[in-house]
Design an enzyme around this catalytic site. Structure first.
Site, PDB file in Angstrom:
ATOM      1  NE  ARG A 270      48.283  10.679 -41.871  1.00 37.22           N
ATOM      2  CZ  ARG A 270      49.485  10.547 -42.419  1.00 37.22           C
ATOM      3  NH1 ARG A 270      50.029  11.562 -43.073  1.00 37.22           N
ATOM      4  NH2 ARG A 270      50.133   9.408 -42.346  1.00 37.22           N
TER       5      ARG A 270
ATOM      6  NE  ARG B  56      52.248  15.840 -45.424  1.00 37.35           N
ATOM      7  CZ  ARG B  56      52.843  14.668 -45.188  1.00 37.35           C
ATOM      8  NH1 ARG B  56      52.668  14.059 -44.029  1.00 37.35           N
ATOM      9  NH2 ARG B  56      53.609  14.103 -46.095  1.00 37.35           N
TER      10      ARG B  56
ATOM     11  CE  LYS C  53      57.677  13.885 -43.713  1.00 34.69           C
ATOM     12  NZ  LYS C  53      57.295  12.556 -43.216  1.00 34.69           N
TER      13      LYS C  53
ATOM     14  CE  LYS D  57      55.273  15.744 -40.813  1.00 32.86           C
ATOM     15  NZ  LYS D  57      55.705  14.519 -40.100  1.00 32.86           N
TER      16      LYS D  57
ATOM     17  CB  CYS E 179      54.617   4.437 -36.341  1.00 40.40           C
ATOM     18  SG  CYS E 179      55.713   3.067 -36.799  1.00 40.40           S
TER      19      CYS E 179
ATOM     20  CB  CYS F 176      53.294   1.450 -42.654  1.00 38.90           C
ATOM     21  SG  CYS F 176      54.417   2.765 -43.191  1.00 38.90           S
TER      22      CYS F 176
ATOM     23  CB  CYS G 229      60.610   2.594 -41.293  1.00 40.96           C
ATOM     24  SG  CYS G 229      59.742   4.175 -41.512  1.00 40.96           S
TER      25      CYS G 229
ATOM     26  CB  CYS H 215      55.416   8.366 -38.003  1.00 42.79           C
ATOM     27  SG  CYS H 215      55.560   8.480 -39.798  1.00 42.79           S
TER      28      CYS H 215
END
Length: 640
Positions: free
Chosen positions: A75, A144, A228, A230, A451, A457, A496, A500
């Site tokens: 990514r 991120r 994470k 953001k 996603c 994934c 899931c 995302c």
């Protein structure tokens, strides 16, 4: 003194120990990269994330008793979605040489490459860095990719400020460890641009305990963040970046002359959650206050330090900053931030209403040149039959050397276009079967997101990207039958509950909850300003249209003028929706709408063990996916 993030008297997760022992993100990754294996150990994969890669396996290729088909997803980190022409052409080449021949625009304005083998990972990352790109910090427990509106308005200074400070905040919070360049470029350091002097100074300034003095990581320390983190920077009214879904969102505030004065600050947003874990939930960011331009770096460091030092480092499901703010309350959070900041935070400035923009089609950018927004279904850049999007983009970038900005709705914007080149660009798209007129795109598709989910994934419970086009087709047919064919509904899907594609902000959200089954969320708004609510826990894929019919019929019957589907669901409430559905009589059809096709390879063929070994060897040697080799062999056989 900086508060020690990890107290010896408190339990911490295994990942915290791995970060501490990694020597600032070096080991065991550096050692395992040199080993002749197809994959990394679990410990190394945790550190690999900080370098911008997830280890995955293609579940379509799983065969009982045989090794998984290990692949790496890579990514990019590019603040504000900026992709220079040189970098795009490199990514396009890498996707063919090492990947699965596609690129994926993410919902955080980056690119993902899928299907990279471990042995090719170093070459791929090195090529990206040498082409003005980076993957450092695109994943992992740190800041991120910093998002910003993609619109390249040259005559609206607030948009230029948003780009500028997305870059500067990204630089401020970029990991300082030398591990990235040591591992992937043998110590050679490439920079895509020089940092602003004030950013360098702000990073080292300790002030009120936000910095680790004389440490390789002055802001993060050896444990980095609990999870994470953001950020986004936007302008008043422009919600092209889902402003409420970030840990921190900054809103540019200018004076009447258009000069930057400071920033409104929102904090505590986040989408991730876990099924059947009530302590995990999506959350919208809260207004925290306003800060003057000169103090923005100190304020950002104060927020990071608060989460760094007080965030949950034991339960990773509870480790995002949204839970800290939810547990403490906004006032306590603001008070702690002010201690690190060293001064009171000013009151939040009034803002206009937020509006979602996608900037599709041809637009003036304010300096005599044009920009062009292109819709990319689910962000997948590929060639498939007569649809040759990947070919078209490569031709355009090669011929015109255009920069691009990726969008938060996984679309793409070319800008700095000479008006004389408009017709040539349109011709390339038309010759490659790419629709360029926004009005010709079904609104359900235009405003949807999914996603990647299966097959790559590791978190996916069910399909998303491959399922959504067929589901949208069925929803469109249903709306037409109910005389609601002109409706524009924001639909988002994830395989899931991690969120995302931000389904919890959608008018109609699908969240994978089991094989071919989804949790349904209702009540978000078209401009992404309101959180949806969970309506049903597990809806089988084949029941989607039957389930939605009474909801749409109720919407048609009782909506008020100008009301969207999501606003209607929120106004009447979930219980009213359930009550209407229980007594609803379905419309008569010649036959029920058939379940829609999932775009996946449904059939599998096993091969003898010895042939699989040979196939895998060829796959690794030629850096091509095994199913692609088998496909070509079968095509050659049937062509005889």
């Amino acid at each position: 003194m900086v508060k020690t993030p990890i107290s010896p008297t408190h339990k911490v997760s295994k990942v915290e120990g791995l970060k501490e022992k990694s020597n600032f993100l070096r080991e065991p990754l550096a050692t395992e990269l040199l080993e002749d294996t197809t994959h990394f150990t679990e410990d190394a994969t945790q550190i690999l994330k900080f370098h911008g890669s997830y280890q995955q396996d293609n579940r379509d290729n799983r065969v009982k008793g045989q090794e998984k088909d290990y692949q790496m997803m890579l990514r990019t980190r590019n603040p504000g979605g900026f992709i220079p022409a040189q970098l795009y052409l490199t990514l396009d080449r890498l996707s063919d040489e090492y990947g699965n021949h596609t690129l994926r625009v993410t919902t955080r304005q980056g690119f993902q490459l899928h299907g990279i083998l471990k042995k090719n990972l170093k070459a791929a990352i090195a090529a990206i860095v040498k082409s003005m790109g980076s993957t450092l910090g695109a994943c992992g427990d740190l800041n991120r990719n910093v998002m910003a509106p993609p619109a390249p308005y040259k005559n609206r200074r607030e948009y230029q400020y948003a780009w500028e400070y997305a870059d500067k905040i990204a630089d401020l919070l970029r990991p300082q460890t030398g591990a990235y360049y040591e591992i992937w470029l043998d110590g050679e350091k490439f920079l895509s641009g020089e940092e602003a002097p004030e950013v360098k100074a702000a990073r080292q300034q300790n002030g009120h305990g936000t910095t680790f003095v004389d440490k390789e990581e002055p802001i993060y320390g050896e444990h980095y963040m609990p999870r994470k983190f953001k950020c986004s920077v936007t302008v008043p009214g422009d919600n092209s970046i889902d402003v409420y879904t970030h840990d921190v969102s900054l809103v540019v505030i200018t004076n009447n002359e258009g000069e930057l004065q400071g920033f409104n600050v929102l904090a505590g947003g986040g989408m991730g959650r876990t099924h059947n874990k009530e302590e995990s939930f999506p959350r919208l960011a809260d207004p925290i206050g306003y800060v003057a331009k000169k103090d923005i770096y100190a304020l950002m460091k104060a927020i990071v330090a608060t989460q760094r030092d007080y965030g949950d480092r034991f339960n990773r499901r509870h480790a995002r900053m949204k839970y800290l703010i939810e547990d403490w309350g906004v006032e306590k959070f603001r008070t702690q931030v002010e201690q690190y900041f060293g001064q009171p935070i000013e009151p939040f400035k009034p803002l206009p209403d937020w509006k979602y923009e996608d900037y599709l089609g041809w637009n003036e950018q304010g300096d005599g040149k044009l920009f062009f927004g292109l819709s990319i279904e689910n962000g997948r850049v590929k060639d498939e039959g007569t649809f040759q999007l990947k070919t078209a983009l490569k031709q355009i970038v090669t011929q015109f050397q255009l920069p691009m900005r990726l969008t938060a709705n996984h679309n793409l914007i070319f800008y700095d276009i000479d008006p004389d080149h408009k017709n040539a660009i349109e011709t390339i798209f038309n010759n490659c079967g790419v629709v360029t007129v926004a009005e010709k795109i079904d609104p359900l598709t235009r405003y949807s997101m999914a996603c990647p989910a299966l097959p790559t994934c590791g978190l996916a419970i069910t399909e998303s990207e491959r399922a959504l086009p067929g589901i949208i087709e069925g929803i469109r047919t249903l709306l037409n039958e109910l005389d609601l064919g002109s409706e524009e509904i924001v639909i988002r899907m994830t395989g899931c509950p991690n969120g995302c594609a931000r389904p919890y902000m959608a008018e109609l959200g699908f969240v994978g909850s089991g094989p071919e089954a989804y949790q349904i969320w209702l009540g978000g708004t078209p401009n992404q300003t309101q959180l949806a609510q969970a309506y049903i826990e597990k809806l089988p894929h084949k029941e989607i249209e039957r389930f939605l019919e009474p909801l749409f019929a109720y919407f048609k019957q009782d909506r008020v003028a100008g009301e969207s589907f999501g606003e209607f669901c929120s106004r009447v409430g979930l219980e009213a929706l359930r009550g209407f559905s229980e007594t609803y009589q379905p419309i008569e059809r010649v036959k029920l709408i058939k379940p829609r096709r999932i775009r996946k390879h449904q059939h599998r063929v096993s091969v003898p063990d010895e042939m699989f070994v040979q196939l895998k060897e060829v796959s690794e040697k030629e850096a091509r996916a095994m199913n692609q080799i088998v496909k070509e062999a079968l095509e050659a056989y049937f062509a005889k």
